[in-house]
Write a protein that holds these residues in place. Sequence first.
Motif, PDB file in Angstrom:
ATOM      1  N   TYR A 520      -3.381  -2.638  -9.012  1.00 30.39           N
ATOM      2  CA  TYR A 520      -3.622  -1.428  -9.944  1.00 30.39           C
ATOM      3  C   TYR A 520      -3.402  -1.641 -11.401  1.00 30.39           C
ATOM      4  CZ  TYR A 520      -4.356   3.303 -11.736  1.00 30.39           C
ATOM      5  OH  TYR A 520      -4.827   4.503 -12.341  1.00 30.39           O
ATOM      6  N   ASP A 567      -8.825   5.573  -5.652  1.00 32.19           N
ATOM      7  CA  ASP A 567      -7.590   5.305  -5.226  1.00 32.19           C
ATOM      8  C   ASP A 567      -7.757   4.960  -3.784  1.00 32.19           C
ATOM      9  OD1 ASP A 567      -5.933   5.625  -7.318  1.00 32.19           O
ATOM     10  OD2 ASP A 567      -5.567   7.675  -6.999  1.00 32.19           O
ATOM     11  N   ASP A 568      -8.416   5.610  -2.961  1.00 31.87           N
ATOM     12  CA  ASP A 568      -8.866   5.308  -1.534  1.00 31.87           C
ATOM     13  C   ASP A 568      -9.648   3.937  -1.432  1.00 31.87           C
ATOM     14  OD1 ASP A 568      -7.594   7.539  -0.682  1.00 31.87           O
ATOM     15  OD2 ASP A 568      -9.591   8.717  -0.038  1.00 31.87           O
ATOM     16  N   TRP A 571      -7.176   1.190  -2.172  1.00 30.56           N
ATOM     17  CA  TRP A 571      -6.391   0.824  -1.054  1.00 30.56           C
ATOM     18  C   TRP A 571      -7.071   0.367   0.208  1.00 30.56           C
ATOM     19  CZ3 TRP A 571      -3.049  -0.248   2.383  1.00 30.56           C
ATOM     20  CH2 TRP A 571      -2.740   0.474   3.581  1.00 30.56           C
ATOM     21  N   ARG A 766       1.921   0.836  -9.614  1.00 29.46           N
ATOM     22  CA  ARG A 766       1.486   2.067 -10.199  1.00 29.46           C
ATOM     23  C   ARG A 766       2.580   2.811 -10.991  1.00 29.46           C
ATOM     24  NH1 ARG A 766      -3.215   4.607  -8.373  1.00 29.46           N
ATOM     25  NH2 ARG A 766      -4.681   3.076  -6.918  1.00 29.46           N
ATOM     26  N   ARG A 804       1.266   9.393  -2.134  1.00 30.98           N
ATOM     27  CA  ARG A 804       0.077   8.914  -2.494  1.00 30.98           C
ATOM     28  C   ARG A 804      -0.283   9.044  -3.934  1.00 30.98           C
ATOM     29  NH1 ARG A 804      -5.155  10.799   0.415  1.00 30.98           N
ATOM     30  NH2 ARG A 804      -6.337   9.908  -1.321  1.00 30.98           N
ATOM     31  N   PRO A 805      -0.687   8.301  -4.783  1.00 33.52           N
ATOM     32  CA  PRO A 805      -1.425   6.892  -4.430  1.00 33.52           C
ATOM     33  C   PRO A 805      -0.338   5.853  -4.160  1.00 33.52           C
ATOM     34  CG  PRO A 805      -1.725   7.413  -6.813  1.00 33.52           C
ATOM     35  CD  PRO A 805      -0.723   8.419  -6.219  1.00 33.52           C
ATOM     36  N   ARG A 808       0.862   4.440   0.817  1.00 35.82           N
ATOM     37  CA  ARG A 808       0.013   4.792   1.642  1.00 35.82           C
ATOM     38  C   ARG A 808      -0.227   4.337   3.005  1.00 35.82           C
ATOM     39  NH1 ARG A 808      -4.929   6.133  -1.574  1.00 35.82           N
ATOM     40  NH2 ARG A 808      -5.330   6.997   0.351  1.00 35.82           N
ATOM     41  N   ASP A 812      -3.776   8.718   6.032  1.00 31.44           N
ATOM     42  CA  ASP A 812      -3.881   9.557   5.013  1.00 31.44           C
ATOM     43  C   ASP A 812      -5.287   9.484   4.531  1.00 31.44           C
ATOM     44  OD1 ASP A 812      -4.133   7.477   3.056  1.00 31.44           O
ATOM     45  OD2 ASP A 812      -1.977   7.698   2.326  1.00 31.44           O
TER      46      ASP A 812
END
Length: 816
Positions: A520, A567-568, A571, A766, A804-805, A808, A812
């Motif tokens: 990220y 974000d999902d 990941w 992050r 999160r984020p 993880r 979740d």
Amino acid sequence: MTRQALHEGWTLRAVEGPQVPAEVAGRAVPATVPGCVHTDLLAAGLIPDPYFDDNETALAWIGRTDWVYETTFAHEPGGDDRVDLVCAGLDTVATLTLNGAEVGRTENMHRGHRFDVRSRLVAGSNTLAVRFDSAYRYAEAQRDRLGDRPNAYPEPFPFIRKMACNFGWDWGPTLVTAGIWQEIGLHAWSTARLAVVRPLVTVEAGDGRVELHVEVERAGDAPLTVRASVAGVAAEATIPPGERTAVLALTVRHPALWWPRGYGEQPLHPLEVTLHDADAHPLDTWSRRIGFRSVRLDTAPDAHGTPFALHVNDTPVFVRGVNWIPDDAFPTRITRDRLAHRFRQAADANVNLLRVWGGGRYESDDFYDLADELGLLVQQDFLFACAAYPEEEPLRAEVAAEAAEQVVRLAPHPSLVLWTGNNENIWGWHDWDWQEPLAGRTWGRGYYLELLPRIVGELDPTRPYWPGSPWSGSEEIHPNDPAHGTTHIWDVWNTDDYTKYREYVPRFVAEFGYQAPPAYATLRRALSDEPLAPDSPGMAHHQKAIDGDAKLRRGLDAHLPAPGDFDDWHWLTQLNQARAIRLAVEHFRSHRDVCAGTIVWQLNDCWPVTSWSAVDGDGRRKPLWYALRRAYADRLLTVQPRGGGLALVAVNDGPGPWRATASVTRLTLAGEPRAKATLELDVPAYGKVELALPAELARPEEARRELLVAEAGDPAERALWFFAEDRDAHWPPARYDAVVEPVDGGQRVRVTARTVLRDVTIFPDRLDPAAEVDEALVTLLPGESATFTVISGAPLDPAALTARPVLRCVNDVVAD
């Protein structure tokens, strides 16, 4: 011999052309040598960073422009017989003038040049200029003259001896460079100099032997003496008047052998060579470090086909490799410290071999020196990749000269164990619809099967040569037949789910890979997209693979639910990459009696990009790196499907036996045991044991609510098997306790699971772009704990670090 470096006082200017921007036209800017046009323009503030957003596209004019480097230097004539202008590397189509007179031309980035300039030098100030003609114009002219050839990309790189990936790749930017990219200087000498020193190092009956081939360049016909010494042994030879060569033999009794990492130590010995005149005055010197080791390939046909097994010091080595691409599009930004860091990342992931891929470069002396020191084996491709290459002149002569120079240059390095003729070109001729458009024109076969093996055989017969990657060992067998030689597996990424890796039991896998975006923090540094999205402009520009995002989505759909936000997506795509490669490596290693090695595509990146790398373009480790470290561990415990059931496979790549009691338990996701068995492991050194699991373990009662846990040894090696895909499993919402405490250089995060937690991973970048974590992808059963050490320059917010984020797990996203 005296040497004068010519690295100071250079300026750079563009030759006039309609494509040159007004702010650059007619302007001379300071130039760094060694360096290149892009980095000089960037330092002068005349171009934006080519790695940011889509700046690469706006800078395409640079590769279609001619450039002139110029400097002045002082010179005082001496009594030397010769003064040579020595250029270690010019990129690429160069004309050199000294005091207004042309002294040489070049058209090959991959070799050095030497020009006698004694008669052109004047006392006092001298002016040296190097004009670089557009690589595009040269390559396109050769293409027009020789006829086009099939190519994986719409660029003319096969028609110029230049780093192919400068013209763009499915992971790299199109940044066509020019410049004095390696050292340049004056060498003044008299009588004679050492032109070639070529040590052939072997081990015979435990003794180390150096057969030293020396060639001299003469300025006269006086007799010469060559002396050499290594490990306390010396030898001497006379070169009579008029002759230019000598061969010296040095035998070291029972030296400590050089071994790949994990197999032994890496002792290195300075080999010193001096050239003397008839009065014993030294004329020239040469020094390198060598290591005593033997290397061979076992390719004798067997019941499974044709093996491809590397033996070092008569010991078979299971290759746990990674492919290496240039670590930067601008090679002079790659320092020894940066290479050392990258090599440590490779070694810490339990890698033992780097394959230097054929679309890049012959790597630097620092690269091979570090590999020698760390025991990292190197497979070096000759520089041909993914295209049909013409064999006509002047390209053929350039290829021959470059190959001879590089084989000789790299001969001292014990880490170099294999030369490969090309990347995917023989495969391309068979399967990529090349034959009809070629219409009988040359495509490179003569290089790979005739010219290059002859050069290696003549100049360095101590190392094996393999015509291509992939290559089956015979023109009578398809070049990518998994049962013969080396294979590349790309249908998985391109068209199939990663579980298809299990359908292959190859002899040796030289390329296979799966994509994911970079870290990220890397994206945020390079992209100004607001907000970031998988298809936002910068993200889309930094995805170079054809239909790359669609392939990422296909991979997710097979295993995981649709991501809810960026974000999902970030990941889960990184997680899916890690799982794909871990599944593949564990499967291939579980068949080590047939498969002798794997080389994952790829270790590194050259810029911020969505790619197959384990370490991204800013040097940050992706989750794949942690998965690779586990899958490449000396001791691997893995559950594998076998014959309609399951088997526990223990793989031992250590020098001693592995004896342990393994416990295998079928559990519910709530941690309740349903069935259990114990198995005794007795795994020989460099071997494996495969034990079928009882049916009550291999067959779940509720596939969506159960898993298999196998543990063995102290500390325990753990293997997991899930009976259902994550998208289908009944995962509970993630519940855990997290405690953060300071430690030297960072913080320790202790996570205690109150429910099963699948693949717990912390992304501290992050919060701090410089932060790193020591562990990732940890699955915890209810009540278990794991500790993560986060290294950062300043304390990170504990609440942010444990939610999160940043923190993880699969739960979740997919909680039931």
